[in-house]
Design an enzyme around this catalytic site. Structure first.
Site, short mmCIF file in Angstrom:
data_model
loop_
_atom_site.label_atom_id
_atom_site.label_comp_id
_atom_site.label_asym_id
_atom_site.label_seq_id
_atom_site.Cartn_x
_atom_site.Cartn_y
_atom_site.Cartn_z
N SER A 1 -4.91 -1.34 -0.43
CA SER A 1 -3.93 -2.31 0.10
C SER A 1 -4.33 -2.73 1.51
CB SER A 1 -2.54 -1.67 0.11
OG SER A 1 -2.51 -0.64 1.10
N ASP B 1 -5.45 -4.71 -3.40
CA ASP B 1 -4.07 -4.72 -3.90
C ASP B 1 -3.21 -5.59 -2.97
OD1 ASP B 1 -1.90 -3.86 -5.48
OD2 ASP B 1 -1.49 -2.16 -4.16
N HIS C 1 2.87 -4.07 -11.86
CA HIS C 1 2.99 -3.38 -10.57
C HIS C 1 4.21 -2.47 -10.61
CE1 HIS C 1 0.14 -5.49 -7.78
NE2 HIS C 1 -0.03 -6.15 -8.92
O1 G3H Z 1 2.45 -2.01 -3.76
C1 G3H Z 1 2.05 -1.50 -2.73
C2 G3H Z 1 1.29 -0.25 -2.78
O2 G3H Z 1 2.10 0.85 -3.10
C3 G3H Z 1 0.56 -0.06 -1.49
O3 G3H Z 1 1.37 0.47 -0.51
O4 G3H Z 1 0.94 -1.06 1.39
O5 G3H Z 1 1.96 1.18 1.77
O6 G3H Z 1 -0.45 0.95 1.12
P1 G3H Z 1 0.93 0.38 1.04
P1 13P Z 2 4.50 2.13 -7.34
O1 13P Z 2 5.23 2.08 -6.03
O2 13P Z 2 5.46 2.13 -8.48
O3 13P Z 2 3.51 3.22 -7.41
O4 13P Z 2 3.68 0.74 -7.47
C1 13P Z 2 2.37 0.63 -6.95
C2 13P Z 2 1.89 -0.78 -6.97
O5 13P Z 2 2.38 -1.66 -7.62
C3 13P Z 2 0.71 -1.06 -6.15
O6 13P Z 2 0.41 -2.42 -6.15
ZN ZN Z 3 2.13 -3.67 -6.35
#
Ligand code: G3H
Ligand code: 13P
Ligand code: ZN
Length: 312
Positions: free
Chosen positions: A50, A83, A214
């Site tokens: 991400s 992501d 997601h």
């Molecule tokens: O959908 C988002 C993912 O869980 C990534 O989370 O932006 O805190 O790394 P993050």
């Molecule tokens: P969760 O928070 O359900 O693990 O989703 C992760 C996600 O969609 C990352 O893009």
């Molecule tokens: Zn996501």
């Protein structure tokens, strides 16, 4: 083998009635836990990064960790995916920096603006041999620093998907059918139900086209219970029931995103370890079981939820 795109993975998954797990990576232990589980279960895997992961660990460190995984598992098909790419510049940096797949998340934009941004990323990505995931519909929950309140989430409108895919040229499409980001997906006491009718309508309109889910962590209650038992406070954390994810994996859904379950596995493991070993202070002592917890959780998903075991 070098990093691969998701093209062949998704073709095989669509045909085979299973999904590929896309797991978020932020550090060495997570990369190791995921790839060990994938290699042992003969499953292709998507490692995703991400914007927050790039800010935390730095692009170069993450690339080198993934390169190390490739060297350790030369027969394992691994795709490296951005992501929730928030803009063209971030997608371009990842494409230029060696990723094989990017997501451009224009889901909060009006339809025409989402198309224009997604198409711009697709044009650049395809010119560089990289595939693109786009998104239509809005999930609730927290992703990076963006919080979408439940009332502002909206299911994907099936009547929009053909035009969106045709005009953007995207390679896969993330849709909103009731999953959400984070560990608090449903209200305690309610009956979590994904909108399989929306999924079915979308897949009818896009035959053979890979769909992405997601917010698909199941928030295993044993992790939540362990966290709460050893000093944490996560009352009412609830995820997507695994049987619903299994059903989705058998459909046009070819990619299922899991991040929160990784966080929960690690936190539960470390909380328990710390409580039981108050005198330990060597990080290797508590990160080793945490890495094992990630591996066990991912292996469980591959075999019991995604169905991608023994597919390579
Ligand atoms: O959908 C988002 C993912 O869980 C990534 O989370 O932006 O805190 O790394 P993050
Ligand atoms: P969760 O928070 O359900 O693990 O989703 C992760 C996600 O969609 C990352 O893009
Ligand atoms: Zn996501």
């Amino acid at each position: 083998m070098p990093l691969v795109t998701t093209k062949e993975m998704f073709e095989k998954a669509y045909e085979g009635g299973y999904a590929i797990g896309a797991f978020n990576v932020n550090n060495m232990e997570i990369v190791q836990g995921i790839t060990e589980a994938a290699a042992e279960n003969n499953s292709a895997v998507i490692l995703q990064v991400s914007k927050g992961a790039r800010a935390y660990a730095n692009h170069e460190y993450l690339m080198k960790l993934v390169e190390a995984a490739i060297a350790n598992y030369p027969d394992l098909p691994i795709a490296l995916h951005l992501d929730h790419g928030p803009d063209f510049e971030t997608c371009k940096a990842c494409i230029d920096g060696g990723f094989t797949s990017v997501m451009i998340d224009g889901s909060s934009l009006p339809f025409e603006e989402n198309i224009a941004l997604s198409k711009k990323v697709v044009d650049y990505a395809h010119a560089h041999g990289v595939v693109v995931e786009a998104e239509l519909g809005t999930l609730a929950g927290i992703e990076d620093d963006v919080v979408v309140e439940e009332g502002n989430a909206s299911y994907t409108k099936p009547e929009e998907v053909e035009e969106f895919v045709r005009r953007t040229g995207c390679d896969s499409l993330a849709i909103a059918i009731g999953t959400s980001h984070g560990a608090y997906k449903f209200k305690p006491g309610t009956n979590p139900e994904l909108r399989f009718d929306v999924l079915e309508e979308v897949s009818k309109r896009l035959p053979g086209f890979p769909i992405v889910l997601h917010g698909a962590s199941s928030v295993p209650q044993e992790f939540v219970d362990t966290i709460n038992e050893y000093g944490g406070a996560m009352p009412g954390a609830i995820g997507v029931p695994e049987d619903q994810l299994r059903k989705a994996a058998k459909s046009a859904v070819c990619k299922i995103n899991i991040d929160s379950d990784i966080r929960l596995a690690i936190t539960a493991s470390i909380r328990q370890y710390m409580a039981e070993h108050p005198d330990h202070f060597d990080p290797r002592q508590y990160l080793k079981p945490a890495r094992q917890a990630v591996k066990d959780m991912v292996a469980h998903k591959i075999v019991n939820v995604l169905g991608s075991n023994d597919s390579i």
